[in-house]
Design a protein around this motif. Structure first.
Motif, short mmCIF file in Angstrom:
data_model
loop_
_atom_site.label_atom_id
_atom_site.label_comp_id
_atom_site.label_asym_id
_atom_site.label_seq_id
_atom_site.Cartn_x
_atom_site.Cartn_y
_atom_site.Cartn_z
N ASN A 164 47.97 33.62 59.82
CA ASN A 164 49.32 34.13 60.03
C ASN A 164 50.24 33.04 60.57
OD1 ASN A 164 48.34 36.58 59.26
ND2 ASN A 164 48.32 37.46 61.31
N SER A 165 49.77 32.32 61.55
CA SER A 165 50.57 31.27 62.17
C SER A 165 50.88 30.15 61.19
CB SER A 165 49.84 30.72 63.39
OG SER A 165 50.59 29.75 64.04
N THR A 166 49.90 29.78 60.38
CA THR A 166 50.08 28.70 59.41
C THR A 166 51.07 29.11 58.32
OG1 THR A 166 47.84 27.95 59.83
CG2 THR A 166 48.86 27.17 57.82
N LEU A 167 50.92 30.30 57.78
CA LEU A 167 51.83 30.78 56.73
C LEU A 167 53.25 30.94 57.25
CD1 LEU A 167 49.63 33.36 54.83
CD2 LEU A 167 50.23 31.04 54.14
N TYR A 168 53.39 31.46 58.46
CA TYR A 168 54.72 31.61 59.05
C TYR A 168 55.38 30.25 59.27
CZ TYR A 168 58.42 33.24 62.14
OH TYR A 168 59.64 33.50 62.70
N GLY A 169 54.60 29.30 59.74
CA GLY A 169 55.12 27.94 59.91
C GLY A 169 55.55 27.33 58.59
N GLY A 170 54.78 27.55 57.53
CA GLY A 170 55.14 27.05 56.21
C GLY A 170 56.44 27.66 55.70
N LEU A 171 56.60 28.95 55.90
CA LEU A 171 57.83 29.62 55.49
C LEU A 171 59.03 29.07 56.24
CD1 LEU A 171 59.24 31.96 53.94
CD2 LEU A 171 58.77 33.37 55.94
N MET A 172 58.90 28.94 57.55
CA MET A 172 60.01 28.44 58.36
C MET A 172 60.32 26.98 58.04
SD MET A 172 61.27 30.82 60.12
CE MET A 172 60.86 32.12 59.02
N GLY A 173 59.29 26.18 57.81
CA GLY A 173 59.51 24.78 57.44
C GLY A 173 60.23 24.65 56.11
N GLY A 174 59.84 25.45 55.14
CA GLY A 174 60.51 25.43 53.84
C GLY A 174 61.96 25.84 53.94
N LEU A 175 62.23 26.88 54.73
CA LEU A 175 63.61 27.32 54.91
C LEU A 175 64.44 26.27 55.65
CD1 LEU A 175 63.07 31.07 55.83
CD2 LEU A 175 64.03 30.16 53.72
N LEU A 176 63.85 25.66 56.65
CA LEU A 176 64.58 24.66 57.43
C LEU A 176 64.92 23.44 56.58
CD1 LEU A 176 65.62 23.70 60.22
CD2 LEU A 176 63.38 22.63 60.52
N PHE A 177 63.95 22.92 55.85
CA PHE A 177 64.20 21.74 55.03
C PHE A 177 65.11 22.05 53.85
CE2 PHE A 177 61.38 19.74 57.73
CZ PHE A 177 61.05 18.45 57.35
N ASN A 178 65.12 23.30 53.41
CA ASN A 178 65.99 23.70 52.30
C ASN A 178 67.47 23.65 52.71
OD1 ASN A 178 66.44 24.48 49.67
ND2 ASN A 178 66.37 26.66 50.16
N LEU A 179 67.74 23.67 53.99
CA LEU A 179 69.12 23.55 54.46
C LEU A 179 69.70 22.18 54.13
CD1 LEU A 179 68.89 25.18 58.01
CD2 LEU A 179 70.03 26.11 56.01
N PHE A 180 68.85 21.18 53.98
CA PHE A 180 69.31 19.82 53.72
C PHE A 180 69.50 19.51 52.25
CE2 PHE A 180 66.90 19.65 57.75
CZ PHE A 180 67.97 19.35 58.59
N VAL A 181 69.25 20.47 51.38
CA VAL A 181 69.44 20.29 49.95
C VAL A 181 70.91 20.53 49.62
CG1 VAL A 181 68.85 21.18 47.66
CG2 VAL A 181 67.09 20.99 49.43
N THR A 182 71.51 19.58 48.94
CA THR A 182 72.92 19.73 48.58
C THR A 182 73.04 20.32 47.18
OG1 THR A 182 72.98 17.47 47.73
CG2 THR A 182 73.64 17.80 50.01
N SER A 183 74.13 21.01 46.96
CA SER A 183 74.40 21.64 45.67
C SER A 183 75.20 20.69 44.79
CB SER A 183 75.18 22.93 45.88
OG SER A 183 75.50 23.50 44.65
N ASN A 184 74.94 20.73 43.48
CA ASN A 184 75.66 19.89 42.54
C ASN A 184 76.88 20.58 41.96
OD1 ASN A 184 73.85 17.83 42.86
ND2 ASN A 184 72.58 18.44 41.12
N LYS A 185 77.17 21.80 42.38
CA LYS A 185 78.30 22.55 41.86
C LYS A 185 79.60 21.90 42.30
CE LYS A 185 75.94 26.97 41.77
NZ LYS A 185 75.94 28.35 42.30
N LYS A 186 80.54 21.82 41.38
CA LYS A 186 81.86 21.30 41.71
C LYS A 186 82.72 22.45 42.24
CE LYS A 186 81.83 17.59 38.34
NZ LYS A 186 82.51 16.98 37.20
N GLN A 187 83.43 22.16 43.28
CA GLN A 187 84.29 23.18 43.86
C GLN A 187 85.67 23.09 43.24
OE1 GLN A 187 84.27 22.58 48.05
NE2 GLN A 187 82.14 23.19 48.31
N ASP A 188 86.23 24.25 42.87
CA ASP A 188 87.57 24.30 42.31
C ASP A 188 88.59 24.29 43.44
OD1 ASP A 188 86.59 24.49 39.74
OD2 ASP A 188 86.47 26.69 39.82
N LYS A 189 89.66 23.52 43.23
CA LYS A 189 90.71 23.45 44.25
C LYS A 189 91.93 24.20 43.81
CE LYS A 189 89.30 19.20 46.42
NZ LYS A 189 89.68 17.89 46.87
#
Length: 67
Positions: A42-67
């Motif tokens: 349980n502890s290992t799987l929960y840590g993996g889930l939280m680590g994946g979510l945390l590192f996913n915050l640093f992924v940037t999107s390639n979508k262009k924003q309309d102004k």
């Protein structure tokens, strides 16, 4: 998602898995009443889930924003 995003998220999952297991080993819950930290799986799987979510915050999107 791009290949780079999958790699970053995967690294986060691996780091989280290791951190979750280390948390179980070092701190853990000896009484068995803690839902997450009483068992290593349980502890290992929960840590993996939280680590994946945390590192996913640093992924940037390639979508262009309309102004």
């Amino acid at each position: 998602m791009t290949k780079k995003a999958y790699i970053i998220t995967g690294i986060g999952v691996v780091v989280g898995l290791l951190a979750g297991y280390l948390y179980y080993q070092e701190i853990g819950c000896l009484s068995g009443t803690c839902a997450i930290t009483s068992k290593p799986l349980n502890s290992t799987l929960y840590g993996g889930l939280m680590g994946g979510l945390l590192f996913n915050l640093f992924v940037t999107s390639n979508k262009k924003q309309d102004k």
